[in-house]
Structures are given as structure tokens and as C-alpha cells.
Design an enzyme around this catalytic site. Structure first.
Site, PDB file in Angstrom:
ATOM      1  N   GLU A 130       2.717 -69.845   9.385  1.00  0.00           N
ATOM      2  CA  GLU A 130       2.220 -70.781  10.402  1.00  0.00           C
ATOM      3  C   GLU A 130       1.392 -71.900   9.785  1.00  0.00           C
ATOM      4  O   GLU A 130       1.395 -73.030  10.259  1.00  0.00           O
ATOM      5  CB  GLU A 130       1.456 -70.059  11.520  1.00  0.00           C
ATOM      6  CG  GLU A 130       0.353 -69.129  11.078  1.00  0.00           C
ATOM      7  CD  GLU A 130       0.846 -67.722  10.793  1.00  0.00           C
ATOM      8  OE1 GLU A 130       1.685 -67.578   9.871  1.00  0.00           O
ATOM      9  OE2 GLU A 130       0.356 -66.772  11.432  1.00  0.00           O
TER      10      GLU A 130
ATOM     11  N   CYS B 254       0.524 -68.532   4.461  1.00  0.00           N
ATOM     12  CA  CYS B 254       1.212 -67.929   5.600  1.00  0.00           C
ATOM     13  C   CYS B 254       2.191 -68.922   6.231  1.00  0.00           C
ATOM     14  O   CYS B 254       2.046 -70.138   6.096  1.00  0.00           O
ATOM     15  CB  CYS B 254       0.205 -67.492   6.659  1.00  0.00           C
ATOM     16  SG  CYS B 254      -0.823 -66.105   6.159  1.00  0.00           S
TER      17      CYS B 254
ATOM     18  N   ASN C 165       6.304 -67.739   4.971  1.00  0.00           N
ATOM     19  CA  ASN C 165       5.232 -67.301   4.055  1.00  0.00           C
ATOM     20  C   ASN C 165       5.707 -67.420   2.609  1.00  0.00           C
ATOM     21  O   ASN C 165       6.848 -67.073   2.279  1.00  0.00           O
ATOM     22  CB  ASN C 165       4.730 -65.889   4.371  1.00  0.00           C
ATOM     23  CG  ASN C 165       5.804 -64.828   4.434  1.00  0.00           C
ATOM     24  OD1 ASN C 165       6.928 -65.073   4.840  1.00  0.00           O
ATOM     25  ND2 ASN C 165       5.455 -63.626   4.010  1.00  0.00           N
ATOM     26  N   ILE C 166       4.827 -67.938   1.778  1.00  0.00           N
ATOM     27  CA  ILE C 166       5.119 -68.174   0.365  1.00  0.00           C
ATOM     28  C   ILE C 166       4.052 -67.441  -0.439  1.00  0.00           C
ATOM     29  O   ILE C 166       2.883 -67.855  -0.447  1.00  0.00           O
ATOM     30  CB  ILE C 166       5.067 -69.692   0.026  1.00  0.00           C
ATOM     31  CG1 ILE C 166       5.906 -70.530   1.018  1.00  0.00           C
ATOM     32  CG2 ILE C 166       5.499 -69.919  -1.424  1.00  0.00           C
ATOM     33  CD1 ILE C 166       7.401 -70.271   0.968  1.00  0.00           C
ATOM     34  N   GLU C 167       4.460 -66.349  -1.063  1.00  0.00           N
ATOM     35  CA  GLU C 167       3.481 -65.505  -1.765  1.00  0.00           C
ATOM     36  C   GLU C 167       3.294 -65.937  -3.215  1.00  0.00           C
ATOM     37  O   GLU C 167       4.048 -66.767  -3.750  1.00  0.00           O
ATOM     38  CB  GLU C 167       3.931 -64.039  -1.684  1.00  0.00           C
ATOM     39  CG  GLU C 167       3.965 -63.571  -0.232  1.00  0.00           C
ATOM     40  CD  GLU C 167       4.232 -62.087  -0.075  1.00  0.00           C
ATOM     41  OE1 GLU C 167       4.682 -61.428  -1.034  1.00  0.00           O
ATOM     42  OE2 GLU C 167       3.989 -61.595   1.043  1.00  0.00           O
TER      43      GLU C 167
ATOM     44  N   CYS D  90      -5.440 -68.186   9.349  1.00  0.00           N
ATOM     45  CA  CYS D  90      -4.540 -69.026  10.162  1.00  0.00           C
ATOM     46  C   CYS D  90      -5.175 -69.361  11.500  1.00  0.00           C
ATOM     47  O   CYS D  90      -5.034 -70.479  12.005  1.00  0.00           O
ATOM     48  CB  CYS D  90      -3.201 -68.341  10.354  1.00  0.00           C
ATOM     49  SG  CYS D  90      -2.210 -68.357   8.833  1.00  0.00           S
TER      50      CYS D  90
ATOM     51  N   CYS E 294      -3.164 -64.201  11.084  1.00  0.00           N
ATOM     52  CA  CYS E 294      -4.331 -63.678  10.358  1.00  0.00           C
ATOM     53  C   CYS E 294      -5.547 -64.543  10.656  1.00  0.00           C
ATOM     54  O   CYS E 294      -5.448 -65.630  11.259  1.00  0.00           O
ATOM     55  CB  CYS E 294      -4.040 -63.633   8.864  1.00  0.00           C
ATOM     56  SG  CYS E 294      -4.164 -65.244   8.036  1.00  0.00           S
TER      57      CYS E 294
HETATM   58  N1  THU Z   1       1.638 -63.511   6.886  1.00  0.00           N
HETATM   59  C1  THU Z   1       2.021 -64.665   7.506  1.00  0.00           C
HETATM   60  O1  THU Z   1       2.787 -65.469   6.963  1.00  0.00           O
HETATM   61  N2  THU Z   1       1.524 -64.917   8.748  1.00  0.00           N
HETATM   62  C2  THU Z   1       0.740 -64.060   9.448  1.00  0.00           C
HETATM   63  O2  THU Z   1       0.317 -64.389  10.548  1.00  0.00           O
HETATM   64  C3  THU Z   1       0.413 -62.740   8.888  1.00  0.00           C
HETATM   65  C4  THU Z   1       0.713 -62.573   7.446  1.00  0.00           C
HETATM   66  C5  THU Z   1       2.209 -63.223   5.576  1.00  0.00           C
HETATM   67  C6  THU Z   1       1.280 -63.351   4.421  1.00  0.00           C
HETATM   68  C7  THU Z   1       1.916 -62.446   3.407  1.00  0.00           C
HETATM   69  O3  THU Z   1       2.919 -63.155   2.710  1.00  0.00           O
HETATM   70  C8  THU Z   1       2.602 -61.365   4.238  1.00  0.00           C
HETATM   71  O4  THU Z   1       2.683 -61.898   5.554  1.00  0.00           O
HETATM   72  C9  THU Z   1       1.872 -60.031   4.255  1.00  0.00           C
HETATM   73  O5  THU Z   1       0.544 -60.212   4.561  1.00  0.00           O
END
Ligand code: THU
Length: 132
Positions: free
Chosen positions: A55, A53, A42-44, A91, A88
Site C-alpha cells: 500500500e 509494503c 510488497n518489495i522485501e 502504513c 501495518c
Molecule cells: N505487508 C504489506 O505489504 N502490507 C501490509 O499491510 C502488511 C504486510 C508485507 C510486508 C512484508 O513483505 C510481508 O507483508 C510480511 O510482513
């Protein structure tokens, strides 16, 4: 590659997560039928909606390297949360188009494991057949 090895690769990818806002780390690994793997984390972003996310990062890398759904053997998604994280909604929509319906999706938090697929995660899908 065993499922355990696939999960280990996803955990390695999780180390590359950029999550300064949530501090929640997610890793993913797509295993292709020819043995190639594509990692994602995940890259915010400070503009939260721009976050990608793990995946989606992994499946987009897979497609960007020329692979398509029929080339994919399995997808592992792991997190460091106290319970197993399921993908989520965004995704699930992306995976419903870019994975075959019964391709194994393996979820783990290092403690518990859930084996599923996108047909189970996202019933009643909206897809390209709905568009003229
Ligand atoms: N996130 C994912 O990378 N994959 C998921 O299936 C659920 C959420 C990440 C997004 C964000 O960076 C962090 O988790 C919190 O929501």
C-alpha cells in the site's frame, strides 16, 4: 470502475510482489477520480526493515505521479493470507497523511472482504498539526 474491478487490479499487482523472505504476497491499487490507477506490491529486502509494503508502494507511486489525496477515490489492498490483512502500523501512519480520512479502503484475501477507512484504522492520529 467497480470495487470488484479495483480488487482484481490489486490482485494483479500482487503477482509482482517480491517476497522471498516471508513468502507473503500483498498487492494494492489506488483508484484516482479521473480513472487512473496506481499499483503496488510488497518489495522485501534482506535487511528486513528496508521492506516496502504494497500500500505504501501504491500511494507513493500515486503522489510521485502528481496526484494528491483529493484526487483519490479508493484504495484496495489484497493478500494471499488465510485472513484479510489490515495495513501495518507504518502504513496506517503514511495513509493518515496521504489519504482523506473517509476515503474507502477495501481489504480482501479473495475470500473475505472488509470495507474501512483510515479514520477507523488509525484513531488519535499524530500529524502535521502537532508540529510547529
Ligand atoms: N505487508 C504489506 O505489504 N502490507 C501490509 O499491510 C502488511 C504486510 C508485507 C510486508 C512484508 O513483505 C510481508 O507483508 C510480511 O510482513
Amino acid at each position: 470502475m467497480t470495487i470488484e474491478e479495483l480488487l482484481n487490479k490489486a490482485f494483479e499487482a500482487m503477482d509482482n510482489a517480491y517476497a522471498p523472505y516471508s513468502n507473503y504476497h500483498v498487492g494494492a491499487c489506488v483508484l484516482c477520480k479521473d480513472g487512473r490507477t496506481f499499483l503496488g506490491a510488497n518489495i522485501e529486502n534482506a535487511s528486513f526493515g528496508a521492506t516496502n509494503c504494497a500500500e505504501r508502494t501504491a500511494i507513493f507511486a500515486t503522489y510521485a505521479n502528481g496526484y494528491r489525496k483529493d484526487d483519490i477515490e479508493a484504495l484496495a489492498i489484497v493478500s494471499d493470507g488465510k485472513r484479510v490483512a489490515a495495513p501495518c502500523g507504518i502504513c496506517r501512519q503514511v495513509l493518515s497523511e496521504l489519504l482523506n480520512q473517509d476515503t474507502p479502503i477495501i481489504l480482501s484475501n479473495g475470500k473475505d472482504r472488509v470495507d474501512t477507512n483510515i479514520k477507523e484504522l488509525l484513531p488519535m492520529q499524530f500529524n502535521g498539526d502537532d508540529l510547529d
